[in-house]
Scaffold this motif. Structure first.
Motif, short mmCIF file in Angstrom:
data_model
loop_
_atom_site.label_atom_id
_atom_site.label_comp_id
_atom_site.label_asym_id
_atom_site.label_seq_id
_atom_site.Cartn_x
_atom_site.Cartn_y
_atom_site.Cartn_z
N ARG A 4 1.25 -1.17 0.34
CA ARG A 4 -0.46 -0.10 -0.04
C ARG A 4 0.28 1.06 0.08
O ARG A 4 0.44 2.08 -0.68
N ALA B 246 2.04 1.21 -3.24
CA ALA B 246 1.32 2.19 -4.45
C ALA B 246 1.36 3.62 -4.28
O ALA B 246 0.74 4.18 -5.32
N GLN B 247 1.29 4.11 -3.06
CA GLN B 247 1.02 5.31 -2.39
C GLN B 247 2.29 6.75 -3.16
O GLN B 247 1.53 7.47 -3.66
N GLU B 248 3.40 6.27 -2.70
CA GLU B 248 4.37 6.59 -3.34
C GLU B 248 4.63 6.50 -5.02
O GLU B 248 4.53 7.90 -5.18
N ARG B 249 3.97 5.57 -5.42
CA ARG B 249 4.12 5.34 -6.37
C ARG B 249 3.06 6.85 -7.61
O ARG B 249 3.41 7.51 -8.30
N GLU B 250 2.10 6.64 -6.64
CA GLU B 250 0.90 7.36 -7.47
C GLU B 250 1.32 9.12 -6.92
O GLU B 250 1.04 10.21 -7.65
N ARG B 251 2.14 9.42 -5.97
CA ARG B 251 2.07 10.68 -5.30
C ARG B 251 3.67 10.83 -6.87
O ARG B 251 3.55 12.14 -6.92
N GLU B 252 4.61 9.98 -6.67
CA GLU B 252 5.31 10.35 -7.67
C GLU B 252 4.81 11.07 -9.70
O GLU B 252 5.13 12.02 -9.93
N ALA B 253 3.82 9.66 -9.71
CA ALA B 253 3.21 10.04 -10.63
C ALA B 253 2.37 11.18 -10.99
O ALA B 253 2.48 11.94 -11.70
N GLY B 254 1.78 11.87 -9.88
CA GLY B 254 1.39 13.16 -9.70
C GLY B 254 2.34 14.23 -9.89
O GLY B 254 2.09 15.51 -10.97
N ARG C 220 3.10 14.46 -13.30
CA ARG C 220 2.37 15.63 -14.06
C ARG C 220 2.34 16.11 -14.05
O ARG C 220 2.51 17.26 -14.81
#
Length: 109
Positions: A38, A41-49, A52
């Motif tokens: 988890r 996954a959160q870190e990946r979403e932060r990095e992706a954001g 972007r």
């Protein structure tokens, strides 16, 4: 109950306790792995954001620069056209004739 029965009962109890400990450790391991998954996954979403947002900022900067360059080119072309409009016909003919000849097949530059 005989001594053999007691020994067997103690062995079975110890085996159950060992199995319970193993099961508890596996459960704890699974929980830790799920928590790490988890977090990743959160870190990946932060990095992706963040990526972007950086991409959008870069696109905005590039678009602003391109627009400024285009506006500059248009202003230069308008100033050039105005200078040509103010030229006398004879001067304009002398200015344009060599350039036009260069465009024609077999023409001299």
């Amino acid at each position: 109950m005989t001594m053999d029965d007691e020994l067997l009962s103690d062995i079975l109890a110890a085996e159950r306790e060992i199995r319970q400990r193993i099961d508890e450790r596996q459960r704890q391991r699974d929980e830790r792995l799920a928590a790490v998954a988890r977090e990743l996954a959160q870190e990946r979403e932060r990095e992706a954001g963040a990526l972007r947002a950086e991409r959008e900022q870069a696109l905005d900067r590039t678009e602003r620069r391109a627009r400024q360059e285009a506006e500059g080119l248009v202003a230069e072309a308008q100033a050039y056209a105005q200078r040509l409009e103010r030229m006398e016909t004879a001067d304009l003919d002398r200015f344009l004739a060599p350039r036009l000849r260069g465009l024609l097949p077999g023409g001299e530059p």
